[in-house]
Design an enzyme around this catalytic site. Structure first.
Site, mmCIF file in Angstrom:
data_model
loop_
_atom_site.group_PDB
_atom_site.id
_atom_site.type_symbol
_atom_site.label_atom_id
_atom_site.label_comp_id
_atom_site.label_asym_id
_atom_site.label_seq_id
_atom_site.Cartn_x
_atom_site.Cartn_y
_atom_site.Cartn_z
ATOM 1 N N HIS A 137 0.689 -1.212 -0.062
ATOM 2 C CA HIS A 137 -0.042 -0.160 -0.054
ATOM 3 C C HIS A 137 0.884 1.148 -0.001
ATOM 4 C CE1 HIS A 137 -0.255 0.052 4.728
ATOM 5 N NE2 HIS A 137 0.404 1.046 4.376
ATOM 6 N N GLU A 142 -5.072 0.821 0.094
ATOM 7 C CA GLU A 142 -5.020 -0.870 0.430
ATOM 8 C C GLU A 142 -5.124 -1.594 -0.990
ATOM 9 O OE1 GLU A 142 -3.603 -1.599 3.035
ATOM 10 O OE2 GLU A 142 -4.368 -1.255 4.837
#
Ligand code: GLP
Length: 240
Positions: A137, A142
């Site tokens: 990330h 994410e």
């Protein structure tokens, strides 16, 4: 230190994070000399050696603007684990900027997302500093975050909560949500400097540099950016 090339990404392999901080510092200094005004900044343990170099330098940021990547939701700015607090302590107290911007973790989503996108529109980033999560990330984007996202609210993955719990008294205290600049906001920066140290980053670095460009590996999008430098120590470069 030695450099290699892979696509447009320049890789600088350094002995350790102290040397990495010095290499990143030189790149920032060059950017300042070339007129850079807006610096996209990151938190986490990775940029700390760079911030130490900056604190101890005579570079002047009093006419520059800092725009931070992300902030936990629900955490007050003066909480010791807030990213705002981190930035004050690691950089801004010693090296004042003309303006510093960071998402407000207490503001409602709709208002904060719009406000921060306006901040970014008004202050196009010249140099963006990045660390990387073990799941690749960047910011708090994410795996699975669409590449075209601007500022948004994110639910942290279990991996990230586990990785960040070391800073909190217990796992229950780790916030579950954050505001983050999106991948599109990061990619809009003119130059990107990503740093990664330690063998727990080796897999993420390898996928970022050599893997397919996929939303499952957020940092892999950097292969499409025209000016990226990745500074890694030998452990993080271990799978390259
Ligand atoms: C956090 C931050 C990222 C950072 C990453 C790695 O979740 N949001 O910006 O790059 O984790 O942190 P560290 O540098 O401590 O390994």
């Amino acid at each position: 230190m030695h450099s290699t090339n892979s696509s447009n990404i320049r890789i600088e392999v350094v002995k350790n994070k102290e040397e990495g901080g010095k290499v990143a510092y030189e790149l920032i200094k060059e950017a300042v000399e070339e007129g850079a005004e807006v610096f996209g900044l990151a938190t986490g343990s990775t940029p700390e050696t760079l911030y130490k170099e900056l604190r101890e330098s005579d570079l002047d940021f009093s006419d520059k603007i800092a725009v931070n990547l992300d902030e936990y939701i629900g955490v007050e700015g003066d909480h010791p684990q807030s990213y705002e607090h981190f930035m004050q302590e690691k950089l801004f107290d010693a090296k004042p900027f003309k303006e510093t911007h960071i998402p407000d973790g207490l503001a409602p989503e709709e208002i904060e997302v719009a406000r921060y996108n306006e901040v970014l529109e008004k202050n196009p980033i010249d140099v963006q500093i990045l660390g990387i999560g073990t799941n690749a990330h960047i910011g708090f984007n994410e795996p699975g975050t669409p590449f075209d996202t601007e500022t948004h609210k994110i639910k942290l993955t279990e991996d990230t909560i586990q990785a960040n719990k070391r800073y909190f008294e217990s796992e229950d205290e780790v916030p579950e949500y954050a505001y983050s600049m999106g991948i599109a906001s990061i990619m809009a920066a003119k130059k990107i400097i990503l740093m990664a140290y330690g063998k727990n980053k080796a897999d993420a670095v390898e996928k970022t540099v050599n893997g397919p460009v996929t939303e499952d590996v957020p940092a892999s999008i950097l292969q499409k950016h025209p000016d990226v430098v990745i500074i890694v120590d030998e452990e993080a470069a271990g799978n390259l």
